[in-house]
Design an enzyme around this catalytic site. Structure first.
Site, mmCIF file in Angstrom:
data_model
loop_
_atom_site.group_PDB
_atom_site.id
_atom_site.type_symbol
_atom_site.label_atom_id
_atom_site.label_comp_id
_atom_site.label_asym_id
_atom_site.label_seq_id
_atom_site.Cartn_x
_atom_site.Cartn_y
_atom_site.Cartn_z
ATOM 1 N N ARG A 214 0.827 -1.197 0.000
ATOM 2 C CA ARG A 214 0.000 0.000 0.000
ATOM 3 C C ARG A 214 0.866 1.254 0.000
ATOM 4 O O ARG A 214 1.869 1.324 0.711
ATOM 5 C CB ARG A 214 -0.926 0.007 1.209
ATOM 6 C CG ARG A 214 -1.873 -1.159 1.189
ATOM 7 C CD ARG A 214 -3.213 -0.878 1.828
ATOM 8 N NE ARG A 214 -4.012 -2.093 1.811
ATOM 9 C CZ ARG A 214 -4.729 -2.518 0.769
ATOM 10 N NH1 ARG A 214 -4.784 -1.803 -0.328
ATOM 11 N NH2 ARG A 214 -5.408 -3.644 0.832
ATOM 12 N N ILE B 94 1.889 4.898 1.038
ATOM 13 C CA ILE B 94 1.706 5.595 2.318
ATOM 14 C C ILE B 94 0.981 6.936 2.161
ATOM 15 O O ILE B 94 0.559 7.525 3.150
ATOM 16 C CB ILE B 94 3.042 5.798 3.064
ATOM 17 C CG1 ILE B 94 4.008 6.660 2.255
ATOM 18 C CG2 ILE B 94 3.661 4.458 3.436
ATOM 19 C CD1 ILE B 94 5.222 7.117 3.049
ATOM 20 N N GLU C 193 9.374 9.813 -7.914
ATOM 21 C CA GLU C 193 9.968 10.279 -6.664
ATOM 22 C C GLU C 193 10.936 9.262 -6.059
ATOM 23 O O GLU C 193 11.894 9.639 -5.404
ATOM 24 C CB GLU C 193 8.876 10.617 -5.655
ATOM 25 C CG GLU C 193 8.003 11.783 -6.112
ATOM 26 C CD GLU C 193 6.845 12.072 -5.168
ATOM 27 O OE1 GLU C 193 6.708 11.373 -4.135
ATOM 28 O OE2 GLU C 193 6.081 12.987 -5.474
ATOM 29 N N VAL C 194 10.660 7.986 -6.244
ATOM 30 C CA VAL C 194 11.559 6.921 -5.782
ATOM 31 C C VAL C 194 12.101 6.244 -7.030
ATOM 32 O O VAL C 194 11.323 5.772 -7.863
ATOM 33 C CB VAL C 194 10.822 5.908 -4.877
ATOM 34 C CG1 VAL C 194 11.755 4.770 -4.486
ATOM 35 C CG2 VAL C 194 10.257 6.600 -3.644
ATOM 36 N N HIS D 275 8.259 1.400 -10.215
ATOM 37 C CA HIS D 275 7.078 0.915 -9.514
ATOM 38 C C HIS D 275 5.831 1.287 -10.297
ATOM 39 O O HIS D 275 5.738 2.355 -10.874
ATOM 40 C CB HIS D 275 7.000 1.454 -8.086
ATOM 41 C CG HIS D 275 7.142 2.932 -7.951
ATOM 42 N ND1 HIS D 275 8.351 3.588 -8.126
ATOM 43 C CD2 HIS D 275 6.234 3.887 -7.658
ATOM 44 C CE1 HIS D 275 8.175 4.882 -7.935
ATOM 45 N NE2 HIS D 275 6.895 5.096 -7.657
#
Length: 115
Positions: free
Chosen positions: A30, A32, A94-95, A99
């Site tokens: 999930r 965050i 952002e990461v 993903h």
């Protein structure tokens, strides 16, 4: 695993996450900061910085898409959902561990807002 990568550390179990689905090659958890009633991130276990790198590994790319479809099924997103990959700074990534965002659970509106 890249030691500084947040998602690699989630895969390794060093950082807690609410796991929704796991396979040998993927982890789904999930978000965050959810943007919809259902917002789950699906990542490959192996580190790929972005979707371009993931595309160079067709088996891993297929596994991520299959896991995204399974998450949608498990989450009951029968009326529809989106699978979104943000790539690069201009794409909103952002990461920097690729993903897929699986989002749904309500009408999502237009794909992009006009600016």
């Amino acid at each position: 695993m890249e030691n500084s990568c947040l998602f690699c550390r989630i895969v390794a179990g060093e950082i807690p996450a609410t796991i929704v689905h796991r396979t040998e090659s993927t982890v789904a958890f999930r978000d965050i900061d959810p943007k919809a009633p259902t917002h789950v991130l699906v990542i490959p276990v192996t580190h790929h910085a972005n979707v371009t790198e993931l595309a160079a590994d067709p088996a891993a790319a297929a596994d991520v898409l299959a896991a995204a479809a399974k998450v949608a099924e498990l989450e009951g997103l029968d009326e529809g959902f989106r699978v979104i990959f943000n790539t690069g700074a201009h794409g909103g990534q952002e990461v920097f561990h690729v993903h897929a965002h699986v989002v749904g659970g309500a009408p999502l509106g237009p794909m992009l807002s006009r600016q």
